[in-house]
Design a protein around this motif. Structure first.
Motif, PDB file in Angstrom:
ATOM      1  N   GLU A 161       0.825  -1.219   0.000  1.00  0.00           N
ATOM      2  CA  GLU A 161       0.000   0.000   0.000  1.00  0.00           C
ATOM      3  C   GLU A 161       0.853   1.260   0.000  1.00  0.00           C
ATOM      4  OE1 GLU A 161      -3.920  -1.684   2.428  1.00  0.00           O
ATOM      5  OE2 GLU A 161      -2.362  -0.541   3.471  1.00  0.00           O
ATOM      6  N   GLN A 162       2.049   1.185   0.564  1.00  0.00           N
ATOM      7  CA  GLN A 162       2.912   2.358   0.663  1.00  0.00           C
ATOM      8  C   GLN A 162       3.741   2.600  -0.594  1.00  0.00           C
ATOM      9  OE1 GLN A 162       5.217   1.438   4.151  1.00  0.00           O
ATOM     10  NE2 GLN A 162       3.549   1.906   5.581  1.00  0.00           N
ATOM     11  N   GLN A 163       3.712   1.670  -1.532  1.00  0.00           N
ATOM     12  CA  GLN A 163       4.497   1.842  -2.762  1.00  0.00           C
ATOM     13  C   GLN A 163       3.924   2.959  -3.618  1.00  0.00           C
ATOM     14  OE1 GLN A 163       7.383   0.194  -3.228  1.00  0.00           O
ATOM     15  NE2 GLN A 163       6.948  -0.717  -1.219  1.00  0.00           N
ATOM     16  N   ARG A 164       4.825   3.687  -4.247  1.00  0.00           N
ATOM     17  CA  ARG A 164       4.407   4.752  -5.159  1.00  0.00           C
ATOM     18  C   ARG A 164       4.644   4.273  -6.596  1.00  0.00           C
ATOM     19  NH1 ARG A 164       3.286   9.233  -2.340  1.00  0.00           N
ATOM     20  NH2 ARG A 164       3.124  10.438  -4.265  1.00  0.00           N
ATOM     21  N   VAL A 165       3.657   4.491  -7.431  1.00  0.00           N
ATOM     22  CA  VAL A 165       3.713   4.042  -8.822  1.00  0.00           C
ATOM     23  C   VAL A 165       3.449   5.209  -9.746  1.00  0.00           C
ATOM     24  CG1 VAL A 165       3.024   1.685  -8.263  1.00  0.00           C
ATOM     25  CG2 VAL A 165       1.271   3.387  -8.737  1.00  0.00           C
ATOM     26  N   ARG A 166       3.954   5.079 -10.962  1.00  0.00           N
ATOM     27  CA  ARG A 166       3.748   6.113 -11.981  1.00  0.00           C
ATOM     28  C   ARG A 166       2.630   5.661 -12.919  1.00  0.00           C
ATOM     29  NH1 ARG A 166       7.316  10.070 -12.008  1.00  0.00           N
ATOM     30  NH2 ARG A 166       6.655  10.672 -14.108  1.00  0.00           N
ATOM     31  N   LEU A 167       1.739   6.573 -13.215  1.00  0.00           N
ATOM     32  CA  LEU A 167       0.577   6.265 -14.044  1.00  0.00           C
ATOM     33  C   LEU A 167       0.719   6.924 -15.415  1.00  0.00           C
ATOM     34  CD1 LEU A 167      -2.212   6.881 -11.372  1.00  0.00           C
ATOM     35  CD2 LEU A 167      -1.152   4.714 -12.015  1.00  0.00           C
ATOM     36  N   PRO A 168       0.154   6.326 -16.441  1.00  0.00           N
ATOM     37  CA  PRO A 168       0.191   6.943 -17.778  1.00  0.00           C
ATOM     38  C   PRO A 168      -0.664   8.206 -17.817  1.00  0.00           C
ATOM     39  CG  PRO A 168      -1.160   4.967 -17.788  1.00  0.00           C
ATOM     40  CD  PRO A 168      -0.499   4.994 -16.461  1.00  0.00           C
ATOM     41  N   ALA A 169      -0.363   9.065 -18.791  1.00  0.00           N
ATOM     42  CA  ALA A 169      -1.049  10.362 -18.863  1.00  0.00           C
ATOM     43  C   ALA A 169      -2.537  10.221 -19.150  1.00  0.00           C
ATOM     44  CB  ALA A 169      -0.376  11.233 -19.928  1.00  0.00           C
ATOM     45  N   TRP A 170      -2.938   9.146 -19.859  1.00  0.00           N
ATOM     46  CA  TRP A 170      -4.336   9.030 -20.244  1.00  0.00           C
ATOM     47  C   TRP A 170      -5.265   8.758 -19.055  1.00  0.00           C
ATOM     48  CZ3 TRP A 170      -6.213   4.398 -18.753  1.00  0.00           C
ATOM     49  CH2 TRP A 170      -5.343   3.315 -18.669  1.00  0.00           C
ATOM     50  N   THR A 171      -4.707   8.460 -17.866  1.00  0.00           N
ATOM     51  CA  THR A 171      -5.557   8.239 -16.700  1.00  0.00           C
ATOM     52  C   THR A 171      -6.141   9.542 -16.160  1.00  0.00           C
ATOM     53  OG1 THR A 171      -3.655   8.386 -15.209  1.00  0.00           O
ATOM     54  CG2 THR A 171      -4.248   6.199 -16.042  1.00  0.00           C
ATOM     55  N   GLY A 172      -5.504  10.670 -16.490  1.00  0.00           N
ATOM     56  CA  GLY A 172      -5.985  11.947 -15.975  1.00  0.00           C
ATOM     57  C   GLY A 172      -5.649  12.175 -14.515  1.00  0.00           C
ATOM     58  N   LEU A 173      -4.826  11.285 -13.933  1.00  0.00           N
ATOM     59  CA  LEU A 173      -4.436  11.415 -12.534  1.00  0.00           C
ATOM     60  C   LEU A 173      -2.991  11.899 -12.445  1.00  0.00           C
ATOM     61  CD1 LEU A 173      -5.947   8.045 -11.234  1.00  0.00           C
ATOM     62  CD2 LEU A 173      -6.977  10.316 -11.079  1.00  0.00           C
ATOM     63  N   ALA A 174      -2.573  12.183 -11.248  1.00  0.00           N
ATOM     64  CA  ALA A 174      -1.195  12.629 -11.050  1.00  0.00           C
ATOM     65  C   ALA A 174      -0.241  11.531 -11.504  1.00  0.00           C
ATOM     66  CB  ALA A 174      -0.958  12.976  -9.590  1.00  0.00           C
ATOM     67  N   ALA A 175       0.898  11.944 -12.008  1.00  0.00           N
ATOM     68  CA  ALA A 175       1.837  10.977 -12.584  1.00  0.00           C
ATOM     69  C   ALA A 175       2.278   9.950 -11.560  1.00  0.00           C
ATOM     70  CB  ALA A 175       3.046  11.705 -13.159  1.00  0.00           C
ATOM     71  N   GLU A 176       2.448  10.344 -10.310  1.00  0.00           N
ATOM     72  CA  GLU A 176       2.907   9.423  -9.281  1.00  0.00           C
ATOM     73  C   GLU A 176       1.927   9.423  -8.120  1.00  0.00           C
ATOM     74  OE1 GLU A 176       7.214   8.990  -8.415  1.00  0.00           O
ATOM     75  OE2 GLU A 176       6.650   9.511  -6.368  1.00  0.00           O
ATOM     76  N   ARG A 177       1.443   8.241  -7.780  1.00  0.00           N
ATOM     77  CA  ARG A 177       0.472   8.106  -6.697  1.00  0.00           C
ATOM     78  C   ARG A 177       0.852   6.925  -5.813  1.00  0.00           C
ATOM     79  NH1 ARG A 177      -4.556  10.382  -8.153  1.00  0.00           N
ATOM     80  NH2 ARG A 177      -5.279   9.745  -6.067  1.00  0.00           N
ATOM     81  N   GLN A 178       0.288   6.917  -4.613  1.00  0.00           N
ATOM     82  CA  GLN A 178       0.500   5.805  -3.700  1.00  0.00           C
ATOM     83  C   GLN A 178      -0.547   4.734  -3.964  1.00  0.00           C
ATOM     84  OE1 GLN A 178       0.182   6.671   0.552  1.00  0.00           O
ATOM     85  NE2 GLN A 178       2.188   5.714   0.863  1.00  0.00           N
ATOM     86  N   VAL A 179      -0.147   3.470  -3.794  1.00  0.00           N
ATOM     87  CA  VAL A 179      -1.062   2.369  -4.066  1.00  0.00           C
ATOM     88  C   VAL A 179      -2.325   2.485  -3.231  1.00  0.00           C
ATOM     89  CG1 VAL A 179      -1.364  -0.126  -3.828  1.00  0.00           C
ATOM     90  CG2 VAL A 179       0.741   0.780  -4.821  1.00  0.00           C
ATOM     91  N   ALA A 180      -2.206   2.895  -1.986  1.00  0.00           N
ATOM     92  CA  ALA A 180      -3.376   3.009  -1.113  1.00  0.00           C
ATOM     93  C   ALA A 180      -4.411   3.972  -1.676  1.00  0.00           C
ATOM     94  CB  ALA A 180      -2.943   3.453   0.277  1.00  0.00           C
TER      95      ALA A 180
END
Length: 223
Positions: A161-180
């Motif tokens: 849950e504490q891991q931070r992941v990078r998301l693709p731009a098409w998600t419309g979310l911040a590039a890096e988010r926490q799994v939780a």
């Protein structure tokens, strides 16, 4: 008046008649054994003569097998023929396979004080939570209702849950988010990107290795 002597042929066999075939068989076996010994001696002598000739005359042609790449075109390690060992690991416990169960086994062995080596042929650790792409923990309803989970399992889920992941731009979310913050799926209570599972598995091994110096692990490796 002369008497004719009559000679009757006896139908009885000599009491030692059986020695004839036995002697012949033993002679045959002994001869075959001698032939094998002589052949082996000649072969050894021939090999020694070739070695001596090569040492005296470097120009003697030698058959050289071309080295094959350690990895196959698909990225998997080559299992046959095996390439020469690049390193030798010495350990008390060997875990073959870096799946979720393999990582847990290696972690507990390290915490118990045993020098542990874990070898995984795939590029990632974690098995089902990473390399297999099934990034959802499979827990039964009974376990969830009774919360019959070990402390190590609860701690590992918290680590994911504490891991931070990078998301693709098409998600419309911040590039890096926490799994939780991204945990939302119908498969289980904890869903995440495969990279988060692999990173959490590697972090668990790194932390557990502090209990035993000399423990090692590696991916894309082979025995």
């Amino acid at each position: 008046m002369k008497r004719r002597a009559s000679i009757r042929k006896s139908s009885r066999r000599h009491p030692l008649w059986w020695l004839v075939p036995v002697t012949f068989s033993l002679s045959f076996v002994a001869g075959g054994g001698c032939a094998i010994v002589i052949a082996l001696a000649q072969q050894s002598s021939h090999a020694e003569s070739i070695t001596a000739e090569q040492s005296e005359n470097p120009a003697v042609a030698q058959v050289v097998t071309p080295a094959l790449p350690a990895l196959l075109p698909n990225g998997r390690p080559r299992l046959f023929p095996l390439p020469p060992a690049q390193s030798v690991w010495t350990c008390e416990v060997v875990v073959i396979g870096g799946s979720l169960g393999g990582v847990a086994a290696a972690s507990h062995a390290m915490k118990a004080g045993a020098t542990t080596c874990l070898i995984e042929s795939a590029p990632w650790l974690g098995g089902q939570i990473s390399a297999q792409g099934v990034s959802a923990l499979d827990e039964s309803d009974t376990l969830r209702q009774t919360q019959s989970f070990s402390d190590s399992w609860v701690g590992f889920k918290r680590r994911i849950e504490q891991q931070r992941v990078r998301l693709p731009a098409w998600t419309g979310l911040a590039a890096e988010r926490q799994v939780a913050d991204l945990n939302s799926c119908w498969v289980g209570t904890l869903c995440f990107l495969p990279k988060a599972g692999e990173t959490a598995a590697a972090a668990l091994l790194k932390e557990s290795s502090t209990h035993t110096l000399g423990s090692r692990w590696g991916t894309a490796t082979r025995l």
